[in-house]
Scaffold this motif. Structure first.
Motif, PDB file in Angstrom:
ATOM      1  N   LYS A 154       0.834  -1.207   0.000  1.00 36.55           N
ATOM      2  CA  LYS A 154       0.000   0.000   0.000  1.00 36.55           C
ATOM      3  C   LYS A 154       0.867   1.255   0.000  1.00 36.55           C
ATOM      4  O   LYS A 154       0.514   2.264  -0.647  1.00 36.55           O
ATOM      5  CB  LYS A 154      -0.907  -0.030   1.228  1.00 36.55           C
TER       6      LYS A 154
ATOM      7  N   THR B 111      -5.889   3.266  14.754  1.00 38.59           N
ATOM      8  CA  THR B 111      -5.136   3.369  13.500  1.00 38.59           C
ATOM      9  C   THR B 111      -5.361   2.138  12.636  1.00 38.59           C
ATOM     10  O   THR B 111      -5.571   2.237  11.417  1.00 38.59           O
ATOM     11  CB  THR B 111      -3.635   3.526  13.793  1.00 38.59           C
TER      12      THR B 111
ATOM     13  N   THR C 285      -8.686   2.231  10.955  1.00 37.17           N
ATOM     14  CA  THR C 285      -8.703   3.137   9.798  1.00 37.17           C
ATOM     15  C   THR C 285      -8.196   2.436   8.546  1.00 37.17           C
ATOM     16  O   THR C 285      -8.781   2.565   7.466  1.00 37.17           O
ATOM     17  CB  THR C 285      -7.834   4.371  10.097  1.00 37.17           C
ATOM     18  N   TYR C 286      -7.108   1.667   8.695  1.00 34.43           N
ATOM     19  CA  TYR C 286      -6.573   0.941   7.545  1.00 34.43           C
ATOM     20  C   TYR C 286      -7.553  -0.119   7.046  1.00 34.43           C
ATOM     21  O   TYR C 286      -7.681  -0.361   5.843  1.00 34.43           O
ATOM     22  CB  TYR C 286      -5.240   0.288   7.900  1.00 34.43           C
TER      23      TYR C 286
ATOM     24  N   GLU D  66     -10.894  -0.013   7.317  1.00 31.63           N
ATOM     25  CA  GLU D  66     -12.007   0.667   6.659  1.00 31.63           C
ATOM     26  C   GLU D  66     -11.605   1.233   5.302  1.00 31.63           C
ATOM     27  O   GLU D  66     -12.445   1.347   4.396  1.00 31.63           O
ATOM     28  CB  GLU D  66     -12.546   1.768   7.562  1.00 31.63           C
ATOM     29  N   ASP D  67     -10.315   1.580   5.133  1.00 30.65           N
ATOM     30  CA  ASP D  67      -9.817   2.077   3.840  1.00 30.65           C
ATOM     31  C   ASP D  67      -9.438   0.944   2.891  1.00 30.65           C
ATOM     32  O   ASP D  67      -8.872   1.203   1.815  1.00 30.65           O
ATOM     33  CB  ASP D  67      -8.589   2.975   4.067  1.00 30.65           C
ATOM     34  N   LYS D  68      -9.691  -0.316   3.300  1.00 30.45           N
ATOM     35  CA  LYS D  68      -9.398  -1.498   2.483  1.00 30.45           C
ATOM     36  C   LYS D  68      -7.903  -1.712   2.264  1.00 30.45           C
ATOM     37  O   LYS D  68      -7.495  -2.452   1.369  1.00 30.45           O
ATOM     38  CB  LYS D  68     -10.084  -1.409   1.108  1.00 30.45           C
ATOM     39  N   ALA D  69      -7.063  -1.061   3.087  1.00 32.69           N
ATOM     40  CA  ALA D  69      -5.621  -1.295   2.973  1.00 32.69           C
ATOM     41  C   ALA D  69      -5.237  -2.611   3.622  1.00 32.69           C
ATOM     42  O   ALA D  69      -4.208  -3.205   3.289  1.00 32.69           O
ATOM     43  CB  ALA D  69      -4.853  -0.150   3.624  1.00 32.69           C
TER      44      ALA D  69
END
Length: 435
Positions: A267, A389, A392-393, A395-398
């Motif tokens: 990513k 943190t 967040t990753y 939910e961002d599909k990372a």
């Protein structure tokens, strides 16, 4: 009046026996009355002395207390039986027996602080370190950190390093943002109580909101391994801005930690080579890295032309020969990062070294108490900030789980842990609680 007892004679008719007449009854009554009066007068004579009266009062008081205590005890013993509340937990009940895992009915957890939060666990993940914990890994450190501040016995030891669930209740002095029913996830270090139980009590600082749209079983697989992966990369100052164009090798990308390191490195723009057992190559290909298989002994197939790497993350156990092989693949100034929990020399300490370690542990606990935080023995931060943190990753599909999550019921916990220890599963192994 005449009262008598008669018996049948030997043909001569009836014969009176032991005849009791009315006047004789009166004599008995007068004698009994005289005896009681003499006893009364004797007691009065004895109690004329003040010391005797005091002793009599003590005796009467003791008899009264005994009767009252007996009544209370009898009522307590005869009270209706109410079974104590209990919950199911996946525990290790011995450090020596290979079949040492059990589903143990234990009492519900207690609040250590009125600001704590009670979480109903929906799913909990088992990690490779749980298998080592069940055979005594870190036993010395756990005992030292628990002494003086916890009354929980060493065994049974609850396993499970991360979980997902809902807020069931909050303490009387809780002032945080979570409400009953909120979906949360959390992680636990190896020296802390495990999370594979129907209920756990934790401070708010250890909780974070679960990523939206994620099922409990998938969410439970990420907090521990994700926190470890994030902090390994942060320790090497690898971020979205510094990772670009770096050459990174992840050995064991099929493991929970290796999977997340690989996804984050890709990513952030690094050129990533990932290794895994040959049967997992197709799945690891989904992570976006160049994939190379290794055999059952850990030897990388087609290792020619691998090149040099700035960072090599070792997410699976190595043989000594393999460690030397990877050191040769580093660039000048390259870093070899070991993502596997190290062996602890403290587990083999003698009496003298344990005394020294106990003093050091006491200092660490005192400093943590003064600072108002928990002891972090290995420096790993599994708190709210790291978990937020990570969310967040997700939910961002990372970050996503690799392959199907291996889901077991509590009754199959032994088989689940054996699967984790075998190194054969892809991704994570999860225990779900039907509550």
């Amino acid at each position: 009046m005449k009262v008598g007892i008669v018996e049948l004679g030997d043909g001569l008719g009836l014969r009176a026996v032991n005849t009791i007449t009315g006047p004789h009854c009166s004599d008995i009554y007068r004698q009994l009355k005289a005896t009681v009066r003499r006893l009364y007068e004797e007691i009065r004579a004895q109690l004329r002395d003040e010391g005797a009266r005091n002793r009599a009062m003590v005796v009467l008081f003791g008899v009264g207390c005994g009767l009252a205590g007996g009544c209370v005890l009898g009522m307590w013993i005869a009270r209706p039986y109410a079974p104590a509340p209990c919950m199911k937990a996946i525990v290790c009940n011995s450090f020596r027996d290979p079949d040492n895992l059990a589903i143990c009915p234990t009492g519900p957890p207690s609040y250590r602080s009125p600001a704590d939060v009670l979480v109903r666990v929906r799913a909990a993940s088992l990690q490779r370190i749980d298998r080592r914990l069940s055979f005594g890994y870190g036993r010395t450190i756990r005992r030292l950190l628990a002494s003086g501040g916890s009354h929980e016995p060493e065994l049974p030891l609850v396993l499970g390093r991360s979980c997902a669930g809902t807020v069931e209740a909050i303490g009387s002095r809780y002032k945080g943002s979570f409400e009953v029913g909120d979906a949360v996830w959390l992680a636990s270090a190896w020296y802390e109580p495990g999370l594979a139980a129907e209920f756990v009590v934790v401070p708010e600082a250890r909780l974070s909101s679960m990523p939206a749209g994620l099922e409990f079983a998938h969410a439970a697989s990420l907090p521990y391994s994700g926190s470890v992966a994030l902090q390994l990369m942060q320790a090497q100052r690898l971020t979205g801005s510094s990772c670009a164009d770096k050459e990174i090798l992840v050995h064991g990308a099929n493991t929970p930690v290796g999977c997340i390191v690989t996804q984050l490195a890709v990513k952030w723009g690094a050129r990533v080579v990932a290794t895994c057992p040959s049967q997992f190559v197709a799945l690891v290909n989904q992570l976006g890295a160049k994939v190379i298989a290794f055999d059952s002994c850990g030897n990388i197939e087609k290792s020619n032309g691998l090149g040099k790497f700035n960072y090599i993350f070792l997410a699976t156990h190595l043989r000594d020969t393999n460690a030397k092989f990877f050191e040769k693949l580093l660039t000048k100034g390259g870093v070899l990062v070991d993502a596997v929990e190290p062996d602890l020399a403290s587990d083999e300490y003698g009496i003298v070294r344990r005394l020294v370690l106990a003093g050091y542990a006491g200092v660490r606990k005192a400093v943590a108490w003064v600072c108002g935080r928990q002891v972090r023995w290995d420096g790993l931060d599994l708190g709210q900030r790291t978990l937020a943190t990570l969310a967040t990753y997700v939910e961002d599909k990372a970050i996503h789980t690799l392959g199907p999550v291996q889901i077991f019921s509590p009754s199959d916990a032994g088989a689940a842990l054996e699967l984790v220890a075998s190194g054969k599963p892809i991704g994570n192994t999860v225990i779900t609680f039907a509550n």
